[in-house]
Design a protein around this motif. Structure first.
Motif, PDB file in Angstrom:
ATOM      1  N   LEU A  19       0.838  -1.189   0.000  1.00 18.66           N
ATOM      2  CA  LEU A  19       0.000   0.000   0.000  1.00 18.66           C
ATOM      3  C   LEU A  19       0.873   1.239   0.000  1.00 18.66           C
ATOM      4  CD1 LEU A  19       0.127   1.212   3.129  1.00 18.66           C
ATOM      5  CD2 LEU A  19      -1.463  -0.651   3.542  1.00 18.66           C
ATOM      6  N   ASP A  20       0.258   2.353  -0.339  1.00 19.81           N
ATOM      7  CA  ASP A  20       0.911   3.656  -0.264  1.00 19.81           C
ATOM      8  C   ASP A  20       0.203   4.464   0.811  1.00 19.81           C
ATOM      9  OD1 ASP A  20       2.497   2.944  -2.416  1.00 19.81           O
ATOM     10  OD2 ASP A  20       1.348   4.119  -3.875  1.00 19.81           O
ATOM     11  N   PHE A  21       0.988   5.148   1.638  1.00 18.48           N
ATOM     12  CA  PHE A  21       0.458   6.054   2.648  1.00 18.48           C
ATOM     13  C   PHE A  21       0.716   7.487   2.201  1.00 18.48           C
ATOM     14  CE2 PHE A  21       0.583   2.919   6.264  1.00 18.48           C
ATOM     15  CZ  PHE A  21      -0.718   3.146   6.692  1.00 18.48           C
ATOM     16  N   TYR A  22      -0.313   8.299   2.233  1.00 23.09           N
ATOM     17  CA  TYR A  22      -0.202   9.729   1.999  1.00 23.09           C
ATOM     18  C   TYR A  22      -0.450  10.399   3.349  1.00 23.09           C
ATOM     19  CZ  TYR A  22      -0.612   8.496  -2.929  1.00 23.09           C
ATOM     20  OH  TYR A  22      -0.418   7.953  -4.180  1.00 23.09           O
ATOM     21  N   ILE A  23       0.589  10.990   3.899  1.00 24.76           N
ATOM     22  CA  ILE A  23       0.526  11.541   5.247  1.00 24.76           C
ATOM     23  C   ILE A  23       0.544  13.066   5.157  1.00 24.76           C
ATOM     24  CG2 ILE A  23       1.629  11.589   7.512  1.00 24.76           C
ATOM     25  CD1 ILE A  23       3.048   8.933   6.600  1.00 24.76           C
ATOM     26  N   PRO A  24      -0.497  13.717   5.675  1.00 27.10           N
ATOM     27  CA  PRO A  24      -0.557  15.182   5.573  1.00 27.10           C
ATOM     28  C   PRO A  24       0.454  15.867   6.492  1.00 27.10           C
ATOM     29  CG  PRO A  24      -2.364  14.377   6.907  1.00 27.10           C
ATOM     30  CD  PRO A  24      -1.655  13.163   6.361  1.00 27.10           C
ATOM     31  N   GLN A  25       0.926  17.026   6.051  1.00 22.25           N
ATOM     32  CA  GLN A  25       1.815  17.826   6.887  1.00 22.25           C
ATOM     33  C   GLN A  25       1.061  18.338   8.109  1.00 22.25           C
ATOM     34  OE1 GLN A  25       5.066  18.280   6.563  1.00 22.25           O
ATOM     35  NE2 GLN A  25       5.170  17.090   4.683  1.00 22.25           N
ATOM     36  N   GLU A  26      -0.149  18.849   7.848  1.00 21.51           N
ATOM     37  CA  GLU A  26      -0.996  19.347   8.922  1.00 21.51           C
ATOM     38  C   GLU A  26      -2.203  18.439   9.052  1.00 21.51           C
ATOM     39  OE1 GLU A  26      -1.896  23.503   8.735  1.00 21.51           O
ATOM     40  OE2 GLU A  26       0.037  23.960   7.840  1.00 21.51           O
ATOM     41  N   LEU A  85      -6.102  -7.844   6.357  1.00 22.78           N
ATOM     42  CA  LEU A  85      -4.747  -7.605   6.857  1.00 22.78           C
ATOM     43  C   LEU A  85      -4.340  -6.142   6.661  1.00 22.78           C
ATOM     44  CD1 LEU A  85      -2.882 -10.791   5.561  1.00 22.78           C
ATOM     45  CD2 LEU A  85      -3.236 -10.150   7.957  1.00 22.78           C
ATOM     46  N   ALA A  86      -4.678  -5.604   5.503  1.00 26.31           N
ATOM     47  CA  ALA A  86      -4.332  -4.213   5.202  1.00 26.31           C
ATOM     48  C   ALA A  86      -5.003  -3.254   6.177  1.00 26.31           C
ATOM     49  CB  ALA A  86      -4.724  -3.864   3.770  1.00 26.31           C
ATOM     50  N   ILE A  87      -6.279  -3.468   6.463  1.00 31.00           N
ATOM     51  CA  ILE A  87      -7.009  -2.582   7.376  1.00 31.00           C
ATOM     52  C   ILE A  87      -6.403  -2.655   8.770  1.00 31.00           C
ATOM     53  CG2 ILE A  87      -9.234  -2.140   8.478  1.00 31.00           C
ATOM     54  CD1 ILE A  87      -8.990  -1.283   5.482  1.00 31.00           C
ATOM     55  N   SER A  88      -6.047  -3.825   9.210  1.00 29.46           N
ATOM     56  CA  SER A  88      -5.407  -3.974  10.513  1.00 29.46           C
ATOM     57  C   SER A  88      -4.088  -3.200  10.562  1.00 29.46           C
ATOM     58  CB  SER A  88      -5.176  -5.457  10.803  1.00 29.46           C
ATOM     59  OG  SER A  88      -4.510  -5.635  12.016  1.00 29.46           O
ATOM     60  N   TYR A  89      -3.304  -3.341   9.525  1.00 28.43           N
ATOM     61  CA  TYR A  89      -2.022  -2.639   9.438  1.00 28.43           C
ATOM     62  C   TYR A  89      -2.239  -1.124   9.408  1.00 28.43           C
ATOM     63  CZ  TYR A  89       2.465  -1.125   7.527  1.00 28.43           C
ATOM     64  OH  TYR A  89       3.661  -0.495   7.320  1.00 28.43           O
ATOM     65  N   ILE A  90      -3.191  -0.676   8.608  1.00 33.45           N
ATOM     66  CA  ILE A  90      -3.481   0.762   8.479  1.00 33.45           C
ATOM     67  C   ILE A  90      -3.900   1.341   9.828  1.00 33.45           C
ATOM     68  CG2 ILE A  90      -5.111   2.433   7.490  1.00 33.45           C
ATOM     69  CD1 ILE A  90      -5.027   0.558   4.927  1.00 33.45           C
ATOM     70  N   LYS A  91      -4.765   0.642  10.541  1.00 29.75           N
ATOM     71  CA  LYS A  91      -5.221   1.132  11.847  1.00 29.75           C
ATOM     72  C   LYS A  91      -4.052   1.270  12.821  1.00 29.75           C
ATOM     73  CE  LYS A  91     -10.027  -0.340  11.961  1.00 29.75           C
ATOM     74  NZ  LYS A  91     -11.000  -1.142  12.726  1.00 29.75           N
ATOM     75  N   LYS A  92      -3.173   0.288  12.827  1.00 35.83           N
ATOM     76  CA  LYS A  92      -2.019   0.329  13.736  1.00 35.83           C
ATOM     77  C   LYS A  92      -1.112   1.507  13.393  1.00 35.83           C
ATOM     78  CE  LYS A  92      -0.044  -3.504  14.871  1.00 35.83           C
ATOM     79  NZ  LYS A  92       0.743  -4.757  14.801  1.00 35.83           N
ATOM     80  N   GLN A  93      -0.816   1.675  12.111  1.00 36.32           N
ATOM     81  CA  GLN A  93       0.056   2.767  11.684  1.00 36.32           C
ATOM     82  C   GLN A  93      -0.604   4.132  11.915  1.00 36.32           C
ATOM     83  OE1 GLN A  93       3.271   2.215  10.848  1.00 36.32           O
ATOM     84  NE2 GLN A  93       2.723   0.118  11.367  1.00 36.32           N
ATOM     85  N   ALA A  94      -1.904   4.206  11.680  1.00 33.42           N
ATOM     86  CA  ALA A  94      -2.638   5.460  11.873  1.00 33.42           C
ATOM     87  C   ALA A  94      -2.565   5.904  13.326  1.00 33.42           C
ATOM     88  CB  ALA A  94      -4.082   5.298  11.432  1.00 33.42           C
ATOM     89  N   SER A  95      -2.718   4.978  14.242  1.00 30.25           N
ATOM     90  CA  SER A  95      -2.629   5.296  15.668  1.00 30.25           C
ATOM     91  C   SER A  95      -1.250   5.854  16.009  1.00 30.25           C
ATOM     92  CB  SER A  95      -2.906   4.066  16.519  1.00 30.25           C
ATOM     93  OG  SER A  95      -4.251   3.687  16.407  1.00 30.25           O
ATOM     94  N   LEU A  96      -0.220   5.262  15.445  1.00 26.16           N
ATOM     95  CA  LEU A  96       1.142   5.742  15.694  1.00 26.16           C
ATOM     96  C   LEU A  96       1.365   7.149  15.140  1.00 26.16           C
ATOM     97  CD1 LEU A  96       3.161   2.488  14.862  1.00 26.16           C
ATOM     98  CD2 LEU A  96       2.669   3.434  17.136  1.00 26.16           C
ATOM     99  N   LEU A  97       0.619   7.496  14.091  1.00 27.42           N
ATOM    100  CA  LEU A  97       0.745   8.818  13.469  1.00 27.42           C
ATOM    101  C   LEU A  97      -0.188   9.856  14.085  1.00 27.42           C
ATOM    102  CD1 LEU A  97       0.980   7.622   9.756  1.00 27.42           C
ATOM    103  CD2 LEU A  97       2.813   8.702  11.089  1.00 27.42           C
TER     104      LEU A  97
END
Length: 122
Positions: A19-26, A85-97
């Motif tokens: 997957l690709d993550f697009y992470i906003p600056q703000e 699996l992707a949704i689980s991974y995304i949720k974990k990474q999102a929490s860290l961000l």
């Protein structure tokens, strides 16, 4: 905007489960948007969502564009297994961000929309 490309969300089938993550600056929004690739079961790529992902990322959303195993090499339910699996991974990474992992919207077109609906039902 920070872009993390081709992040594997599984230890198995890493070439397809990316997957690709697009992470906003703000982080003006705390919501997460997930776009599922594939307009049919046999082709499609997460990059098809790049323009849409960049737009929402600029609005403050965390965006993930997901690939999964395609037919005819893989038959159903491989695709839904990958996306779970992707949704689980995304949720974990999102929490860290710093994003609320429960504020998740999933979208797709054609087969991607069908899989998004299945994920919602599951």
């Amino acid at each position: 905007m920070n872009l993390l490309q081709d992040k594997s969300y599984s230890k198995n089938f890493q070439e397809a489960r990316v997957l690709d993550f697009y992470i906003p600056q703000e982080k003006t929004k705390k919501d997460i948007l997930v776009f599922i690739s594939s307009s049919n079961w046999q082709n499609g790529d997460k990059s098809d969502w790049q323009q849409t992902a960049e737009y929402f990322c600029q609005k403050g959303y965390l965006v993930a564009c997901v690939n999964f195993r395609l037919t005819p090499d893989w038959s159903f339910p491989a695709q839904i297994e990958d996306l779970r699996l992707a949704i689980s991974y995304i949720k974990k990474q999102a929490s860290l961000l710093g994003f609320a992992s429960y504020r998740l919207t999933i979208a797709g077109v054609a087969a991607g929309a069908y899989l998004a609906l299945l994920l919602a039902v599951i």
